[in-house]
Design a protein around this motif. Structure first.
Motif, mmCIF file in Angstrom:
data_model
loop_
_atom_site.group_PDB
_atom_site.id
_atom_site.type_symbol
_atom_site.label_atom_id
_atom_site.label_comp_id
_atom_site.label_asym_id
_atom_site.label_seq_id
_atom_site.Cartn_x
_atom_site.Cartn_y
_atom_site.Cartn_z
ATOM 1 N N ASP A 74 73.995 -59.133 -35.448
ATOM 2 C CA ASP A 74 74.414 -60.240 -36.303
ATOM 3 C C ASP A 74 73.168 -60.967 -36.783
ATOM 4 O OD1 ASP A 74 77.128 -59.751 -36.093
ATOM 5 O OD2 ASP A 74 77.354 -61.011 -34.311
ATOM 6 N N PHE A 75 73.267 -61.630 -37.945
ATOM 7 C CA PHE A 75 72.091 -62.270 -38.530
ATOM 8 C C PHE A 75 72.352 -63.710 -38.922
ATOM 9 C CE2 PHE A 75 71.101 -57.810 -38.987
ATOM 10 C CZ PHE A 75 69.739 -57.770 -38.730
ATOM 11 N N SER A 76 71.299 -64.491 -38.830
ATOM 12 C CA SER A 76 71.359 -65.903 -39.194
ATOM 13 C C SER A 76 71.372 -66.054 -40.709
ATOM 14 C CB SER A 76 70.135 -66.624 -38.632
ATOM 15 O OG SER A 76 68.960 -66.238 -39.365
ATOM 16 N N ASP A 77 71.437 -67.306 -41.135
ATOM 17 C CA ASP A 77 71.249 -67.607 -42.544
ATOM 18 C C ASP A 77 69.806 -67.275 -42.926
ATOM 19 O OD1 ASP A 77 73.844 -68.618 -42.629
ATOM 20 O OD2 ASP A 77 73.182 -70.648 -42.118
ATOM 21 N N THR A 78 69.568 -67.065 -44.201
ATOM 22 C CA THR A 78 68.233 -66.757 -44.696
ATOM 23 C C THR A 78 67.308 -67.956 -44.492
ATOM 24 O OG1 THR A 78 69.080 -65.242 -46.374
ATOM 25 C CG2 THR A 78 66.913 -66.196 -46.762
ATOM 26 N N TYR A 79 66.075 -67.687 -44.074
ATOM 27 C CA TYR A 79 65.107 -68.776 -43.924
ATOM 28 C C TYR A 79 63.865 -68.564 -44.791
ATOM 29 C CZ TYR A 79 62.553 -65.616 -40.788
ATOM 30 O OH TYR A 79 61.869 -64.544 -40.260
ATOM 31 N N ALA A 80 63.682 -67.364 -45.358
ATOM 32 C CA ALA A 80 62.533 -67.096 -46.223
ATOM 33 C C ALA A 80 62.840 -65.894 -47.103
ATOM 34 C CB ALA A 80 61.269 -66.836 -45.400
ATOM 35 N N THR A 81 62.132 -65.789 -48.206
ATOM 36 C CA THR A 81 62.294 -64.665 -49.132
ATOM 37 C C THR A 81 61.045 -63.797 -49.104
ATOM 38 O OG1 THR A 81 63.735 -65.942 -50.584
ATOM 39 C CG2 THR A 81 62.667 -64.011 -51.532
ATOM 40 N N GLY A 82 61.263 -62.490 -48.985
ATOM 41 C CA GLY A 82 60.146 -61.549 -48.962
ATOM 42 C C GLY A 82 60.147 -60.685 -50.205
ATOM 43 N N VAL A 83 58.966 -60.254 -50.597
ATOM 44 C CA VAL A 83 58.811 -59.387 -51.768
ATOM 45 C C VAL A 83 58.053 -58.134 -51.331
ATOM 46 C CG1 VAL A 83 57.821 -59.156 -54.072
ATOM 47 C CG2 VAL A 83 58.766 -61.358 -53.337
ATOM 48 N N GLN A 84 58.606 -56.978 -51.591
ATOM 49 C CA GLN A 84 57.928 -55.721 -51.308
ATOM 50 C C GLN A 84 56.992 -55.396 -52.472
ATOM 51 O OE1 GLN A 84 58.262 -53.471 -48.649
ATOM 52 N NE2 GLN A 84 59.579 -54.897 -47.537
ATOM 53 N N VAL A 85 55.721 -55.132 -52.139
ATOM 54 C CA VAL A 85 54.735 -54.808 -53.168
ATOM 55 C C VAL A 85 54.028 -53.506 -52.805
ATOM 56 C CG1 VAL A 85 54.368 -57.227 -53.781
ATOM 57 C CG2 VAL A 85 52.942 -56.166 -52.002
ATOM 58 N N VAL A 86 53.190 -53.043 -53.735
ATOM 59 C CA VAL A 86 52.469 -51.779 -53.536
ATOM 60 C C VAL A 86 50.967 -52.056 -53.498
ATOM 61 C CG1 VAL A 86 52.086 -49.453 -54.399
ATOM 62 C CG2 VAL A 86 54.293 -50.579 -54.800
ATOM 63 N N ILE A 87 50.335 -51.661 -52.394
ATOM 64 C CA ILE A 87 48.876 -51.770 -52.270
ATOM 65 C C ILE A 87 48.255 -50.434 -52.686
ATOM 66 C CG2 ILE A 87 46.943 -52.254 -50.734
ATOM 67 C CD1 ILE A 87 48.857 -53.639 -48.840
ATOM 68 N N VAL A 88 47.236 -50.504 -53.519
ATOM 69 C CA VAL A 88 46.523 -49.288 -53.959
ATOM 70 C C VAL A 88 45.023 -49.556 -53.895
ATOM 71 C CG1 VAL A 88 48.398 -48.572 -55.476
ATOM 72 C CG2 VAL A 88 46.536 -49.995 -56.378
ATOM 73 N N LYS A 89 44.253 -48.503 -54.033
ATOM 74 C CA LYS A 89 42.812 -48.679 -54.167
ATOM 75 C C LYS A 89 42.490 -49.110 -55.597
ATOM 76 C CE LYS A 89 40.673 -45.881 -50.587
ATOM 77 N NZ LYS A 89 39.674 -44.835 -50.284
ATOM 78 N N GLU A 90 41.465 -49.935 -55.745
ATOM 79 C CA GLU A 90 41.046 -50.358 -57.084
ATOM 80 C C GLU A 90 40.677 -49.126 -57.909
ATOM 81 O OE1 GLU A 90 37.879 -53.101 -56.453
ATOM 82 O OE2 GLU A 90 39.216 -54.757 -55.890
ATOM 83 N N GLY A 91 41.181 -49.092 -59.140
ATOM 84 C CA GLY A 91 40.916 -47.950 -60.004
ATOM 85 C C GLY A 91 41.907 -46.821 -59.849
ATOM 86 N N SER A 92 42.857 -46.979 -58.935
ATOM 87 C CA SER A 92 43.858 -45.933 -58.710
ATOM 88 C C SER A 92 44.784 -45.807 -59.916
ATOM 89 C CB SER A 92 44.679 -46.273 -57.460
ATOM 90 O OG SER A 92 45.807 -45.436 -57.355
ATOM 91 N N ASP A 93 45.304 -44.587 -60.131
ATOM 92 C CA ASP A 93 46.254 -44.382 -61.225
ATOM 93 C C ASP A 93 47.707 -44.497 -60.760
ATOM 94 O OD1 ASP A 93 46.492 -42.104 -59.719
ATOM 95 O OD2 ASP A 93 46.055 -40.696 -61.353
ATOM 96 N N VAL A 94 47.914 -44.992 -59.528
ATOM 97 C CA VAL A 94 49.265 -45.154 -58.993
ATOM 98 C C VAL A 94 49.947 -46.336 -59.682
ATOM 99 C CG1 VAL A 94 50.639 -45.708 -56.957
ATOM 100 C CG2 VAL A 94 48.648 -44.201 -56.753
ATOM 101 N N THR A 95 51.179 -46.097 -60.156
ATOM 102 C CA THR A 95 52.003 -47.153 -60.753
ATOM 103 C C THR A 95 53.411 -47.052 -60.166
ATOM 104 O OG1 THR A 95 52.800 -45.786 -62.586
ATOM 105 C CG2 THR A 95 50.692 -46.947 -62.908
ATOM 106 N N LEU A 96 54.231 -48.029 -60.477
ATOM 107 C CA LEU A 96 55.622 -47.944 -60.022
ATOM 108 C C LEU A 96 56.324 -46.755 -60.659
ATOM 109 C CD1 LEU A 96 57.034 -51.598 -59.893
ATOM 110 C CD2 LEU A 96 56.296 -50.150 -58.008
#
Length: 284
Positions: A144-166
């Motif tokens: 069981d879970f409580s009420d929400t207390y914070a909002t999280g955002v999933q992001v993508v970490i890459v190396k600088e100059g990488s050609d990785v995109t969403l």
């Protein structure tokens, strides 16, 4: 006549005392039933109302009397992390401490890997799990879970100059933290062959630094910390997913859940939670 009046007065006094005793017993039984009704089979000890502590008076139970045991994975900055002296700090840690104080309990933090932190609650080894946990159908089936207390955002970490995109994320090998929603999202979206799961975010990011994975999907808060500590890494501008964080408790432990939600509501209303979040995450 005097003897008769004395008998009448004595009888009246006895009836009065009996009535007071009856009211007290009924009240005690009601409180006791409330506590028993909320005692989980997995709970080792209960905070009994007869002890007079705040937990017992509220009718909820905890694994260990007088304590609120929190299981977590303290490798998830800025929500939970270890200090140089072996202690713990972070958003979840401070919110948990504030909840414990509201409930009149001593906070105990047990550090373990993320999956184990969730399982500890289900096994009755901890009272609650806080580790940047997102609510989903799979977890709702066992916790069981409580009420929400914070909002999280999933992001993508890459190396600088990488050609990785969403757009081409499905062509990459993605590092994730095992058991997290980032792991679940990436596995569902791109298949297990494109996902490499690690015990925590630190090792996932280290794998990126060592070119063992092409990118890492993780919550924005930890991502910003990892990038600041590892030159040459950056975060893609577009967010991968947005989710809400909540506190997990043993399935069916309604009384404890209600108590936690009550404490959260008070901490939200008086600004405590926002001040804790602002302390670790800048408005920018």
């Amino acid at each position: 006549m005097k003897k008769f009046l004395s008998l009448v007065l004595a009888l009246a006094l006895a009836l009065s005392l009996a009535a007071c005793g009856g009211t007290g017993n009924n009240g005690g039984n009601t409180t006791g039933n409330g506590g028993n009704a909320n005692t989980s089979a997995d709970t080792n000890t209960s905070a009994d109302a007869d002890t007079g502590d705040d937990a017992g008076e509220a009718g909820f139970t905890t694994v260990e009397e007088g304590k609120l045991i929190m299981s977590t994975n303290a490798a998830f900055p800025p929500y939970e992390m270890t200090t140089d002296d072996g202690g713990f700090e972070g958003i979840d840690v401070e919110i948990a401490q504030a909840i414990a104080e509201k409930l009149g309990l001593e906070l105990q933090i047990d550090d373990m890997d993320f999956t184990a932190a969730l399982e500890a609650v289900q096994a009755g080894m901890s009272d609650m799990a806080m580790a940047g946990i997102t609510v989903n159908e799979e977890r709702l089936a066992v916790m069981d879970f409580s009420d929400t207390y914070a909002t999280g955002v999933q992001v993508v970490i890459v190396k600088e100059g990488s050609d990785v995109t969403l757009d081409n994320l499905g062509e990459q090998l993605i590092g994730v933290q095992n058991g997290t929603t980032g792991w679940q999202f990436c596995s569902d979206d791109f298949g297990d062959d494109h996902v490499a799961a690690f015990d925590n975010g630190i090792t996932a990011v280290q794998a990126l630094v060592n070119d063992q994975v092409d990118c890492v999907v993780i919550d924005q808060g930890p991502a910003e910390v990892f990038v600041s500590e590892n030159p040459g890494l950056t975060i893609l501008e577009t967010e991968y997913a947005i989710e809400d964080y909540a506190i997990g408790v043993n399935k069916g432990n309604t009384a404890l859940l209600d108590a936690i939600n009550g404490a959260l509501a008070e901490l939200q209303e008086d600004g405590t939670i926002q001040s804790i979040i602002d302390k670790y995450i800048s408005a920018e």
